[in-house]
Enzyme design. Structure first.
Site, PDB file in Angstrom:
ATOM      1  N   ASN A 160       0.779  -1.272   0.009  1.00 13.88           N
ATOM      2  CA  ASN A 160       0.159  -0.113  -0.094  1.00 13.88           C
ATOM      3  C   ASN A 160       0.915   1.182   0.052  1.00 13.88           C
ATOM      4  OD1 ASN A 160      -2.453  -1.490  -0.068  1.00 13.88           O
ATOM      5  ND2 ASN A 160      -2.280  -1.903   2.357  1.00 13.88           N
ATOM      6  N   GLU A 161       0.081   2.178  -0.324  1.00 13.75           N
ATOM      7  CA  GLU A 161       0.910   3.562  -0.416  1.00 13.75           C
ATOM      8  C   GLU A 161       1.432   3.903   1.105  1.00 13.75           C
ATOM      9  OE1 GLU A 161       1.939   5.461  -3.113  1.00 13.75           O
ATOM     10  OE2 GLU A 161       1.394   3.745  -4.303  1.00 13.75           O
TER      11      GLU A 161
ATOM     12  N   MET B 257      -5.819 -12.714  16.369  1.00 16.20           N
ATOM     13  CA  MET B 257      -5.435 -11.803  15.357  1.00 16.20           C
ATOM     14  C   MET B 257      -5.377 -10.196  16.050  1.00 16.20           C
ATOM     15  SD  MET B 257      -7.199 -12.959  11.954  1.00 16.20           S
ATOM     16  CE  MET B 257      -6.423 -14.255  10.896  1.00 16.20           C
TER      17      MET B 257
ATOM     18  N   GLY C 281     -17.872  -6.047  15.049  1.00 17.09           N
ATOM     19  CA  GLY C 281     -19.343  -6.002  14.715  1.00 17.09           C
ATOM     20  C   GLY C 281     -19.906  -4.886  15.779  1.00 17.09           C
TER      21      GLY C 281
ATOM     22  N   HIS D 220      -6.958   6.518  45.726  1.00 17.34           N
ATOM     23  CA  HIS D 220      -8.352   6.426  45.919  1.00 17.34           C
ATOM     24  C   HIS D 220      -8.815   7.912  45.812  1.00 17.34           C
ATOM     25  CE1 HIS D 220     -12.638   5.881  47.804  1.00 17.34           C
ATOM     26  NE2 HIS D 220     -12.151   7.297  48.574  1.00 17.34           N
TER      27      HIS D 220
ATOM     28  N   GLY E  31       1.773   1.007   8.061  1.00 18.34           N
ATOM     29  CA  GLY E  31       1.070   0.772   8.955  1.00 18.34           C
ATOM     30  C   GLY E  31      -0.007  -0.379   9.055  1.00 18.34           C
TER      31      GLY E  31
ATOM     32  N   CYS F  11      -4.255  -2.284  10.756  1.00 13.76           N
ATOM     33  CA  CYS F  11      -4.527  -1.630  12.174  1.00 13.76           C
ATOM     34  C   CYS F  11      -4.571  -0.132  12.025  1.00 13.76           C
ATOM     35  CB  CYS F  11      -3.419  -2.024  12.988  1.00 13.76           C
ATOM     36  SG  CYS F  11      -3.474  -1.000  14.652  1.00 13.76           S
TER      37      CYS F  11
ATOM     38  N   LYS G  99     -11.255   3.478  16.552  1.00 14.03           N
ATOM     39  CA  LYS G  99     -10.899   4.285  18.061  1.00 14.03           C
ATOM     40  C   LYS G  99     -11.187   5.509  17.922  1.00 14.03           C
ATOM     41  CE  LYS G  99     -10.382   0.403  19.044  1.00 14.03           C
ATOM     42  NZ  LYS G  99     -10.489  -0.481  17.833  1.00 14.03           N
TER      43      LYS G  99
END
EC number: 1.8.1.4
Length: 479
Positions: A57-58, A345, A209, A471, A61, A64, A73
């Protein structure tokens, strides 16, 4: 990347090249620049190996960074903020907003800028560590040779002492359903929808999902997930946690249809999709209409056209590359890590394998305990676990004890008005040793790392209980 084997000081002096017509000589050639591949390449260079990393790919990474963990995320975080502001949550805290509008284009821009910064960061690390980046599709054309073919058909030959396959995985196709990444999408398309669908059907209620379903449900879609397994959260999740998790998601508006099969889906003339759902035990067959269908039935190793067959490297029945404990294939100088080998995975599992594998090439010790690899579902609340589930312990005949603490009784969770979930620790009955930890609740993905550390060090339940926790914090629930 600070671990170094004795006697292997200094880094490679190979200049950075993105492409060249002349053959390149290398000590280590890594095929794939995902979390496993790029980490392995940097580590190899730091250990003094002349290192090449090939990426088709260009951008660097892998899945992910580009269309997986990282963009999802960003959307999970931002959709959660929108959900809080748009619903009654802010008002209940005394924060009154007159109008909340969704700017989906802006939300996607923020996601893309995060991805761009991180992929650019890898390119910078390659330059800093003198890793040669070759853009092209890597094919193993000999025991000590890799040929990278570029999109324009030109090729680059690399002569190499060692080859590390880190090509990752791809979306598992669904028989009878063609993904167009427009209205019938994989996880890749679901990260870049142009508008919020009115109705979204998700085939598969595993990690991906429920995460992507949550994003669009928060932004206003009516989401129904159909899961053949009969439970939510995928393989490995503790069943008690899964049931509680499902109830919380249903309370948020997520709908589930568990146990049935999906024989197919049909596009209507008006652009809508009819999803056929077979009858589950005790239920009836039905057709669910939707605007967008998301297919999330898992991933499969990406091992096609790598030249493995010609070398006599056979795949296992699940398409994975068999390796020994040093990640060597049947050809000792050809290694494989990450999604193309056995195990979960997960990006962090691939990273660990990448570092350990190249340390092994340099003569170092090779050890990884897969029981200490954590899993996280980044919904709200989050779900995280490491070690054994109750079901696994029962199956293995191990006597255990259970400790539970609900977030409803945790001071910080109370003050945050975010009390769904619990912490569940499993310990060996005879020795008190921690065997597993299962967390459902706010910050579970951070807290699970404390459990992973405890497991790695062989801690007892009492060891954890005797550690002073600040705490009020959510992590007190772990104690």
């Amino acid at each position: 990347f600070n671990r170094x084997s004795p006697g292997l000081q200094g880094v490679s002096s190979v200049p950075l090249r993105t492409y060249a017509d002349q053959p390149i000589d290398a000590d280590v050639t890594v095929i794939g620049s995902g979390p496993g591949g790029y980490v392995a390449a940097i580590k190899a260079a730091q250990l003094g190996f002349k290192t090449v990393c090939i990426e088709k790919n260009e951008t660097l990474g892998g899945t992910c960074l580009n269309v997986g963990c990282i963009p999802s995320k960003a959307l999970l975080n931002n959709s959660h903020y929108y959900h809080l502001a748009h619903g009654k949550d802010f008002a209940s805290r005394g924060i009154e907003l007159s109008e909340v509008r969704l700017n989906l284009e802006k939300m996607m821009e923020q996601k893309s800028s995060a991805v761009k910064a991180l992929t650019g960061g890898i390119a910078h690390l390659f330059k800093q560590n003198k890793v040669v980046h070759v853009n092209g599709f890597g094919n193993i054309t000999g025991k000590n040779q890799v040929t990278a073919t570029k999109a324009d058909g030109s090729s680059q030959v690399i002569g190499t002492k060692n080859i590390l396959i880190a090509t990752g995985s791809e979306v598992t196709p669904f028989p009878g359903i063609t993904i167009d990444e427009d209205t019938i999408v994989s996880s890749t398309g679901a990260l870049s929808l142009k508008k919020v669908p009115e109705k979204l059907v998700v085939i598969g209620a595993g990690v991906i999902g429920v995460e992507l379903g949550s994003v669009w449900q928060r932004l206003g879609a009516e989401v129904t997930a159909v899961e053949f397994l009969g439970h939510v959260g995928g393989i490995g999740i503790d069943m008690e946690i899964s049931k509680k998790f499902q109830r919380i998601l249903q309370k948020q508006g997520f709908k589930f249809k568990l146990n049935p099969k999906v024989p197919g889906a049909t596009k209507r003339s008006d652009g809508k999709i009819d999803v056929s759902v077979e009858a589950a035990p005790g239920g009836k067959a039905e057709v669910i209409p939707c605007d967008v269908l998301l297919v999330c039935i898992g991933r499969r190793p990406f091992t096609q056209n790598l030249g493995l067959e010609e070398l006599g490297i056979e795949l296992d029945p699940r398409g994975r590359i068999p390796v020994n404990t040093r990640f060597q294939t049947k050809i000792p100088n050809i290694y494989a890590i990450g999604d193309v080998v056995a195990g979960p995975m997960l990006a962090h599992k691939a990273e660990d394998e990448g570092i350990i594998c190249v340390e092994g090439m340099a003569g170092g010790a090779v050890h990884i305990d897969y029981n200490c690899v954590p899993s996280v579902i980044y919904t709200h609340p989050e779900v995280a676990w490491v070690g054994k589930s109750e079901e696994q312990l029962k199956e293995e005949g191990i006597e255990y004890k259970v400790g539970k603490f609900p977030f409803a009784a945790n001071s910080r969770a109370k003050t945050n008005a975010d009390t769904d979930g619990m912490v569940k620790i499993l310990g060996q009955k005879s020795t008190d040793r921690v065997l597993g930890a299962h967390i459902l609740g706010p910050g579970a993905g951070e807290m699970v790392n404390e459990a992973a550390l405890a497991l790695e060090y062989g801690a007892s339940c009492e060891d954890i209980a005797r550690v002073c926790h600040a705490h009020p914090t959510l992590s007190e629930a772990f104690r």
